[in-house]
Design a protein around this motif. Sequence first.
Motif, PDB file in Angstrom:
ATOM      1  N   VAL A  96      40.521 -38.316  62.020  1.00  0.00           N
ATOM      2  CA  VAL A  96      41.335 -38.684  63.086  1.00  0.00           C
ATOM      3  C   VAL A  96      41.931 -40.308  62.951  1.00  0.00           C
ATOM      4  CG1 VAL A  96      42.977 -38.840  65.428  1.00  0.00           C
ATOM      5  CG2 VAL A  96      42.139 -36.698  64.481  1.00  0.00           C
ATOM      6  N   GLN A  97      40.429 -40.600  63.424  1.00  0.00           N
ATOM      7  CA  GLN A  97      40.842 -42.047  62.812  1.00  0.00           C
ATOM      8  C   GLN A  97      41.493 -42.213  60.991  1.00  0.00           C
ATOM      9  OE1 GLN A  97      37.037 -43.702  63.952  1.00  0.00           O
ATOM     10  NE2 GLN A  97      37.553 -43.609  65.831  1.00  0.00           N
ATOM     11  N   ALA A  98      40.702 -42.173  60.405  1.00  0.00           N
ATOM     12  CA  ALA A  98      41.122 -41.583  58.713  1.00  0.00           C
ATOM     13  C   ALA A  98      42.568 -41.551  58.662  1.00  0.00           C
ATOM     14  CB  ALA A  98      40.384 -41.388  57.901  1.00  0.00           C
ATOM     15  N   ALA A  99      42.745 -40.618  58.970  1.00  0.00           N
ATOM     16  CA  ALA A  99      44.601 -40.225  59.444  1.00  0.00           C
ATOM     17  C   ALA A  99      45.539 -41.032  59.161  1.00  0.00           C
ATOM     18  CB  ALA A  99      44.057 -38.372  59.614  1.00  0.00           C
ATOM     19  N   ARG A 100      45.052 -41.719  60.752  1.00  0.00           N
ATOM     20  CA  ARG A 100      45.896 -42.710  61.159  1.00  0.00           C
ATOM     21  C   ARG A 100      45.925 -43.495  60.268  1.00  0.00           C
ATOM     22  NH1 ARG A 100      44.104 -41.559  67.814  1.00  0.00           N
ATOM     23  NH2 ARG A 100      46.427 -39.922  67.836  1.00  0.00           N
ATOM     24  N   GLN A 101      45.340 -44.501  59.933  1.00  0.00           N
ATOM     25  CA  GLN A 101      44.580 -45.385  58.920  1.00  0.00           C
ATOM     26  C   GLN A 101      46.155 -45.356  57.448  1.00  0.00           C
ATOM     27  OE1 GLN A 101      40.551 -45.983  58.598  1.00  0.00           O
ATOM     28  NE2 GLN A 101      40.324 -46.662  60.500  1.00  0.00           N
ATOM     29  N   GLY A 102      46.579 -44.161  57.501  1.00  0.00           N
ATOM     30  CA  GLY A 102      47.392 -44.254  56.350  1.00  0.00           C
ATOM     31  C   GLY A 102      48.546 -44.500  56.859  1.00  0.00           C
ATOM     32  N   PRO A 103      49.663 -44.312  55.941  1.00  0.00           N
ATOM     33  CA  PRO A 103      50.362 -45.329  55.611  1.00  0.00           C
ATOM     34  C   PRO A 103      51.723 -44.768  56.664  1.00  0.00           C
ATOM     35  CG  PRO A 103      50.569 -43.764  53.785  1.00  0.00           C
ATOM     36  CD  PRO A 103      49.605 -43.369  54.582  1.00  0.00           C
ATOM     37  N   ASP A 104      51.680 -43.616  57.371  1.00  0.00           N
ATOM     38  CA  ASP A 104      52.581 -43.295  58.873  1.00  0.00           C
ATOM     39  C   ASP A 104      51.985 -42.417  59.644  1.00  0.00           C
ATOM     40  OD1 ASP A 104      54.878 -42.372  59.601  1.00  0.00           O
ATOM     41  OD2 ASP A 104      55.801 -41.467  58.027  1.00  0.00           O
ATOM     42  N   ARG A 105      51.559 -43.126  60.897  1.00  0.00           N
ATOM     43  CA  ARG A 105      51.488 -42.322  61.917  1.00  0.00           C
ATOM     44  C   ARG A 105      52.388 -41.467  62.737  1.00  0.00           C
ATOM     45  NH1 ARG A 105      47.241 -45.824  65.547  1.00  0.00           N
ATOM     46  NH2 ARG A 105      47.616 -44.075  67.215  1.00  0.00           N
ATOM     47  N   GLU A 106      53.307 -41.723  62.112  1.00  0.00           N
ATOM     48  CA  GLU A 106      53.940 -40.552  62.284  1.00  0.00           C
ATOM     49  C   GLU A 106      53.927 -39.129  62.336  1.00  0.00           C
ATOM     50  OE1 GLU A 106      58.515 -41.700  62.852  1.00  0.00           O
ATOM     51  OE2 GLU A 106      57.783 -43.383  63.225  1.00  0.00           O
ATOM     52  N   LEU A 107      53.643 -38.985  60.815  1.00  0.00           N
ATOM     53  CA  LEU A 107      52.388 -38.098  60.756  1.00  0.00           C
ATOM     54  C   LEU A 107      51.783 -37.525  61.084  1.00  0.00           C
ATOM     55  CD1 LEU A 107      53.072 -38.463  56.287  1.00  0.00           C
ATOM     56  CD2 LEU A 107      55.237 -37.803  58.439  1.00  0.00           C
ATOM     57  N   ILE A 108      50.204 -38.293  62.057  1.00  0.00           N
ATOM     58  CA  ILE A 108      49.388 -37.335  62.003  1.00  0.00           C
ATOM     59  C   ILE A 108      49.701 -37.173  63.490  1.00  0.00           C
ATOM     60  CG2 ILE A 108      47.048 -38.762  62.453  1.00  0.00           C
ATOM     61  CD1 ILE A 108      48.634 -37.855  59.404  1.00  0.00           C
ATOM     62  N   ASP A 109      49.947 -38.552  64.665  1.00  0.00           N
ATOM     63  CA  ASP A 109      50.069 -38.443  66.169  1.00  0.00           C
ATOM     64  C   ASP A 109      50.831 -37.179  66.668  1.00  0.00           C
ATOM     65  OD1 ASP A 109      48.801 -40.235  66.206  1.00  0.00           O
ATOM     66  OD2 ASP A 109      50.572 -41.892  66.839  1.00  0.00           O
ATOM     67  N   PRO A 110      51.896 -36.091  66.395  1.00  0.00           N
ATOM     68  CA  PRO A 110      52.800 -35.468  66.303  1.00  0.00           C
ATOM     69  C   PRO A 110      51.501 -34.444  66.898  1.00  0.00           C
ATOM     70  CG  PRO A 110      53.993 -36.339  65.505  1.00  0.00           C
ATOM     71  CD  PRO A 110      52.808 -37.382  65.265  1.00  0.00           C
ATOM     72  N   ILE A 111      50.880 -34.186  65.557  1.00  0.00           N
ATOM     73  CA  ILE A 111      49.891 -32.946  65.415  1.00  0.00           C
ATOM     74  C   ILE A 111      48.590 -32.955  65.749  1.00  0.00           C
ATOM     75  CG2 ILE A 111      51.483 -31.836  64.132  1.00  0.00           C
ATOM     76  CD1 ILE A 111      49.251 -33.877  62.297  1.00  0.00           C
TER      77      ILE A 111
END
Length: 181
Positions: free
Chosen positions: A65-80
């Motif tokens: 989750v941390q690595a994904a959130r460091q990507g360019p767009d947290r809106e693609l991560i946080d909802p899922i």
Amino acid sequence: MGTALLVVDMLNGYNHPDSDSLMNSVREVVPVIAGLVAEARERGLAVVYVNDNHGDWTAGRRELVQAARQGPDRELIDPIVPPPDAPLVIKARHSIFYSTAAEYLLRQLGTERLILTGQVTEQCILYSALDAYVRHFEVVVPRDAVAHIHADLADAALRMMERNMSARIDTSDGLLDRLCG
């Protein structure tokens, strides 16, 4: 029939070739997947997350989750982001079944039908559908809940799943009502 919703490879930092194309498609499916997850959990269906470890053999839920959130767009991560009480299976290759405990987990949950959501339609979704089919799971793929890199290959993959793997290709709107009543 025991039904499980699978969320495949949505924890992604999008720092790889083709990520721009993939991110465009992911933006369209994130709200759909989030809606399916909420509805499935409300109905008491199993929701299982399966995610690539991106070569990090020490990564668990928190690290992915941390690595994904460091990507360019947290809106693609946080909802899922998988909730703490949801199973998360770590994989290293395209299929959710290849050298993982996914089949064992799904059998323990009494699962006979898989709803595959996530990314990438023409890669991990396709190979997971094939492996599910050879393991005698019924496969359902809501076309509006899978993201692609190449639209033409995704369309071909969906046709292959339908024709060669007896997958039900559907849409998310009302899907759980159609499947589970």
